[in-house]
Write an enzyme that holds these catalytic residues in place. Structure first.
Site, PDB file in Angstrom:
ATOM      1  N   HIS A  67       4.395  -5.346  14.189  1.00  0.00           N
ATOM      2  CA  HIS A  67       4.028  -4.509  13.033  1.00  0.00           C
ATOM      3  C   HIS A  67       3.755  -5.351  11.788  1.00  0.00           C
ATOM      4  O   HIS A  67       3.184  -4.847  10.824  1.00  0.00           O
ATOM      5  CB  HIS A  67       5.087  -3.433  12.767  1.00  0.00           C
ATOM      6  CG  HIS A  67       6.291  -3.897  12.041  1.00  0.00           C
ATOM      7  ND1 HIS A  67       7.472  -4.221  12.658  1.00  0.00           N
ATOM      8  CD2 HIS A  67       6.507  -4.102  10.718  1.00  0.00           C
ATOM      9  CE1 HIS A  67       8.351  -4.594  11.754  1.00  0.00           C
ATOM     10  NE2 HIS A  67       7.801  -4.534  10.570  1.00  0.00           N
TER      11      HIS A  67
ATOM     12  N   ASP B 127       7.476  -4.095  19.835  1.00  0.00           N
ATOM     13  CA  ASP B 127       7.192  -4.679  18.514  1.00  0.00           C
ATOM     14  C   ASP B 127       7.453  -6.189  18.560  1.00  0.00           C
ATOM     15  O   ASP B 127       8.451  -6.690  18.059  1.00  0.00           O
ATOM     16  CB  ASP B 127       8.087  -3.988  17.468  1.00  0.00           C
ATOM     17  CG  ASP B 127       7.661  -4.316  16.052  1.00  0.00           C
ATOM     18  OD1 ASP B 127       6.600  -4.943  15.877  1.00  0.00           O
ATOM     19  OD2 ASP B 127       8.411  -3.954  15.124  1.00  0.00           O
TER      20      ASP B 127
ATOM     21  N   SER C 195      11.860  -8.390   9.054  1.00  0.00           N
ATOM     22  CA  SER C 195      11.166  -8.166  10.321  1.00  0.00           C
ATOM     23  C   SER C 195      10.571  -9.451  10.845  1.00  0.00           C
ATOM     24  O   SER C 195      10.043 -10.258  10.080  1.00  0.00           O
ATOM     25  CB  SER C 195      10.033  -7.169  10.143  1.00  0.00           C
ATOM     26  OG  SER C 195      10.547  -5.884  10.139  1.00  0.00           O
ATOM     27  N   GLY C 196      10.607  -9.581  12.156  1.00  0.00           N
ATOM     28  CA  GLY C 196      10.049 -10.757  12.795  1.00  0.00           C
ATOM     29  C   GLY C 196      11.042 -11.899  12.898  1.00  0.00           C
ATOM     30  O   GLY C 196      10.820 -12.857  13.629  1.00  0.00           O
TER      31      GLY C 196
HETATM   32  N1  ARG Z   1      10.735  -3.027   9.296  1.00  0.00           N
HETATM   33  C1  ARG Z   1      11.416  -3.870   8.389  1.00  0.00           C
HETATM   34  C2  ARG Z   1      10.549  -5.055   8.036  1.00  0.00           C
HETATM   35  O1  ARG Z   1       9.398  -5.022   8.280  1.00  0.00           O
HETATM   36  C3  ARG Z   1      12.761  -4.267   8.865  1.00  0.00           C
HETATM   37  C4  ARG Z   1      13.660  -3.142   8.699  1.00  0.00           C
HETATM   38  C5  ARG Z   1      15.010  -3.442   9.124  1.00  0.00           C
HETATM   39  N2  ARG Z   1      15.759  -2.299   8.778  1.00  0.00           N
HETATM   40  C6  ARG Z   1      17.041  -2.177   9.021  1.00  0.00           C
HETATM   41  N3  ARG Z   1      17.645  -1.102   8.608  1.00  0.00           N
HETATM   42  N4  ARG Z   1      17.676  -3.107   9.657  1.00  0.00           N
HETATM   43  O2  ARG Z   1      10.925  -5.956   7.385  1.00  0.00           O
END
Ligand code: ARG
Length: 264
Positions: free
Chosen positions: A67, A116, A214-215
């Site tokens: 994503h 993902d 993320s990642g």
């Molecule tokens: N989707 C988020 C990002 O792109 C990460 C979210 C992590 N959320 C969590 N509650 N641990 O950085």
């Protein structure tokens, strides 16, 4: 300062830190790692802004979340920065790369948050040194609930505002069973936590990954197990972080993409 006033100052600070705000200062509830102690960490950026974390698994390949690609603004070329501790400082340890290609997992389904995971090929191989190192991919994918793992990133410490942390942060979270995570009190199958995903959080909701993490890696007992993927908001005990579990399916996919016939 007199003995008395430094003593009372200590209590003043300690007292202020009993508030939740004080625990929410980093990744969410974490702390700064010692510089360059996680030499496999990558920052994926565009226009000099940190977008997502990544993990160096081969001198020319970074693993991240699929994503993250949607976040690249048109017209600004994405880059990968290795060897960083502070995002803003000019650190001699930093190596910056253009991106040759993105390979998101073929069955990535953003709406269901499925698969993902993505490979990023750097335009040239990184020079491995003490600040830039590979993490080893190991073939374990079973992890007991209750296991403590570390999640690392430059993600925001302020969930209200998207603002990455300048320095690399880390927090310890606990693996939550898939059954519990899918239960009504948790995600209630929205999204469905599949066998390729893992939930990890904190009973009091004070420790979590967040936007910009993320990642990045979730490391359990020194082994890379999962990649930061999602979660509803951040730091909510009943909505723990959702991670892409590096199951055999993904490990085989990575191996096939990194095989010499694919390296052009
Ligand atoms: N989707 C988020 C990002 O792109 C990460 C979210 C992590 N959320 C969590 N509650 N641990 O950085």
């Amino acid at each position: 300062m007199t003995k008395f006033s430094s003593f009372s100052l200590f209590f003043l600070i300690a007292g202020a830190c009993m508030t939740p705000e004080c625990f929410n200062m980093e990744i969410i509830g974490g702390s700064e790692v010692s510089p360059h102690s996680r030499p496999f960490m990558a920052s994926i950026q565009y226009g000099g802004n940190h977008i997502c974390g990544g993990i160096l698994i081969h001198p020319q390949w970074v693993l991240t979340a699929a994503h993250c690609r949607a976040r690249f603004a048109k017209g600004k070329s994405p880059k990968v920065v290795l060897g960083a501790h502070s995002l803003s400082k000019n650190e001699a340890s930093k190596q910056t790369f253009d991106i040759k290609k993105f390979i998101p997992f073929s069955r990535f389904k953003p709406d269901l948050e499925l698969n993902d995971i993505m490979l990023v090929k750097l335009h040239m191989a990184a020079k491995l040194d003490k600040n830039v190192q590979l993490i080893r991919l190991r073939s374990k994918d079973y992890i007991r609930s209750g296991t403590k793992c570390q999640v690392t990133g430059w993600g925001t410490n302020d969930p209200e505002f998207y603002r990455p942390s300048d320095t690399l942060q880390e927090v310890t979270v606990t693996v939550i069973s898939r059954k519990l995570c899918n239960s009504q009190r948790y995600y209630n199958h929205k999204p469905i936590i599949t066998k390729d995903m893992l939930c990890a959080g904190d009973a009091r909701g004070q420790k979590d990954s967040c936007q910009g993490d993320s990642g990045g890696p979730l490391v359990c007992k020194g082994v890379l197990f999962a990649i930061v993927s999602g979660g509803h908001k951040c730091g909510n005990a009943k909505k723990p972080g959702i991670y892409t579990l590096l199951t055999k399916k993904y490990q085989d996919w990575i191996k096939s993409k990194l095989a010499p016939s694919h390296t052009n």
